[in-house]
Design a protein around this motif. Sequence first.
Motif, PDB file in Angstrom:
ATOM      1  N   TYR A 169       9.805   0.648   0.036  1.00  0.00           N
ATOM      2  CA  TYR A 169       8.508   0.897  -0.560  1.00  0.00           C
ATOM      3  C   TYR A 169       7.743  -0.400  -0.646  1.00  0.00           C
ATOM      4  O   TYR A 169       8.353  -1.466  -0.680  1.00  0.00           O
TER       5      TYR A 169
ATOM      6  N   THR B 201       0.220  -2.046  -4.334  1.00  0.00           N
ATOM      7  CA  THR B 201       1.664  -2.171  -4.117  1.00  0.00           C
ATOM      8  C   THR B 201       2.414  -0.871  -4.362  1.00  0.00           C
ATOM      9  O   THR B 201       3.611  -0.807  -4.161  1.00  0.00           O
ATOM     10  N   ALA B 202       1.732   0.150  -4.847  1.00  0.00           N
ATOM     11  CA  ALA B 202       2.429   1.406  -5.142  1.00  0.00           C
ATOM     12  C   ALA B 202       1.605   2.574  -4.640  1.00  0.00           C
ATOM     13  O   ALA B 202       0.454   2.400  -4.226  1.00  0.00           O
TER      14      ALA B 202
ATOM     15  N   HIS C 219       4.213   6.639  -1.019  1.00  0.00           N
ATOM     16  CA  HIS C 219       3.809   5.241  -1.033  1.00  0.00           C
ATOM     17  C   HIS C 219       2.385   5.074  -0.523  1.00  0.00           C
ATOM     18  O   HIS C 219       1.972   3.995  -0.158  1.00  0.00           O
TER      19      HIS C 219
ATOM     20  N   ARG D 108      -2.867  -1.608  -8.909  1.00  0.00           N
ATOM     21  CA  ARG D 108      -1.596  -0.898  -8.845  1.00  0.00           C
ATOM     22  C   ARG D 108      -1.365  -0.273  -7.474  1.00  0.00           C
ATOM     23  O   ARG D 108      -0.263  -0.323  -6.943  1.00  0.00           O
ATOM     24  N   THR D 109      -2.404   0.344  -6.920  1.00  0.00           N
ATOM     25  CA  THR D 109      -2.195   1.045  -5.656  1.00  0.00           C
ATOM     26  C   THR D 109      -2.121   0.088  -4.471  1.00  0.00           C
ATOM     27  O   THR D 109      -1.858   0.506  -3.350  1.00  0.00           O
TER      28      THR D 109
ATOM     29  N   SER E  87       6.544  -1.845  -2.963  1.00  0.00           N
ATOM     30  CA  SER E  87       6.906  -2.664  -4.112  1.00  0.00           C
ATOM     31  C   SER E  87       8.159  -3.482  -3.843  1.00  0.00           C
ATOM     32  O   SER E  87       8.545  -4.290  -4.671  1.00  0.00           O
TER      33      SER E  87
ATOM     34  N   ASP F 210       6.804   3.893  -8.603  1.00  0.00           N
ATOM     35  CA  ASP F 210       6.506   3.854  -7.174  1.00  0.00           C
ATOM     36  C   ASP F 210       5.260   4.657  -6.865  1.00  0.00           C
ATOM     37  O   ASP F 210       4.540   4.372  -5.924  1.00  0.00           O
ATOM     38  N   THR F 211       5.040   5.706  -7.641  1.00  0.00           N
ATOM     39  CA  THR F 211       3.886   6.559  -7.410  1.00  0.00           C
ATOM     40  C   THR F 211       3.277   6.925  -8.752  1.00  0.00           C
ATOM     41  O   THR F 211       3.989   7.355  -9.655  1.00  0.00           O
TER      42      THR F 211
END
Lengths: 250, 276
Positions: free
Chosen positions: B5, A168-169, A28, A165-166, B7, A139-140
């Motif tokens: 996570y 939140t992931a 994460h 994106r990064t 997210s 997630d990654t």
Amino acid sequence: MIRLDNVSFAYQRGRNELDRVSIELPSHRRMAILGGQETGKTTLIGLLAGVIDPTGGRIERLAHLSFPAGYNRAFRLANTVRQNVIFAARVYDADPGEVVDFICGILDLNDWIDRPMRDLPVQTRRSVAYALTYALPFDTYLFDNIIGPGDPATRDLWRVLYEARTATAGAVLATRQPRVAETYCDCALVLRRDAHPVFFENLREATALFEAEAAADQRANAVGHDQPAVDTPTFDEGSVGNQALAKVAD
Amino acid sequence: MTQTYPSGRMYAAGPRRLALRAQFNVLSALLFREAGMRHGQNFTLGYLASGVEPLVIVATIGLLFSALSRTPPYGSSLMLFIGTGVFPIYLFIHTSLRLRQPLNAVAQRQRFPIERPFDHILVHAVLHLLSSALVAVLFFGSLYLFFGVNAAIPSDPVTAVVSLLVVLMLGIATGICNSVIARIIPAWDLLWPAIARASLHFSGPYFVAAYLPPDSRWYFALNPVIHGVNWFRHAFYPFYPNQLTDHSYILAFTAVLLFFGVLLEAGTRRYLEEKD
């Protein structure tokens, strides 16, 4: 969290790219994989993504890891762009309509979306593959060297998407340029030839080890082959991070 | 172990509890894509096209037997007798041919990492079963409706379905073995279609296996497909001679072949990756 347990990989028998690696990696965070040539960066990305299977040991993924960004081997060239995108969205549990809209929104694809994949110019095909990576929920996100194809028109786009994106992931970015790692990542895994990889919370320490390793390597090469050491390339401050947008010829 | 996570998604003991859902996504997406493709090309009804082949074989054998003015070897309808032989045999032949593709080296590289080879095998097997079942239903249905063959509706539908499933499993097992053999010996890709199609004549589409001379009968009985054909015919002809029907033989053959195929696939995976 990604757990590597005694993972080995060899393209040829007896010549291990990775040799019994046991390590826990965060899934994460924005992690760089720093390593010189032939230290197994691409191999590690492939192993994490599941594109290649380890020769020995096992990888435990406690997160949804993406395919390597820009992965375009799975496209069926006879199918239209829309069909390919919808298939990928279904397989990766995303809403197909949303994914198509996202890709049409960021790329100017309007007249290409319903044409067969094989009619697309290679550059556009690569852009679609990268846009697809960013469109799917993972997630990654795994990146091998570059975060987007280095097409001047869309250069900023990939940087914006990466940041978005990064936020939140997580991301894993394999690179051999410390500048790229500093621009895009917060922590790093340093891969070394014939030694175990080391994980660093702090990017500066990672860079220091990587550069010491690279310098030692160069000295060894210079002594071994009786050649002058190659100067380390210098980057101008304005284009920091641009190296991540175009594949650097090795 | 629970981990949150950024997210917002949460996993207890990793994403494994989502595995079933992921599996379903992959299988359903593949099913709809592969249904419209053949050899990587768009070809609507691609799978139904392979149903034409058994129809042609039934028609040619039927024509030949009519021209020679032979009586049907068993029962009153020649077409029904040939049809009950050719359809299960072609289910076996086509499955064993088509299931080589999901495991071939090039196809394995052209996938998302979430698609595993056995997803493709399952999807291709289901598509084959559906398309052959559809063609068979059309064939037997039209025999009943337009030619007035009352026996074309199986008197024991459960036996018909079970025997076809067993033949399908035999085809899958053979297909898995073939895919591995073809990667070790590439010429197998040319040999097997010929062998499979030639084996049609030894599986009893136009003769009753139990009426064969006793000394050669047992050689024919070594072919597992002939047992499947006999099994399938029992669904249509309640008094079909069963001296040469051994259900346990075809079941055991299938199980051993399937076990051997999966073992061979797993055992040679490393070797084949290095070879290519």
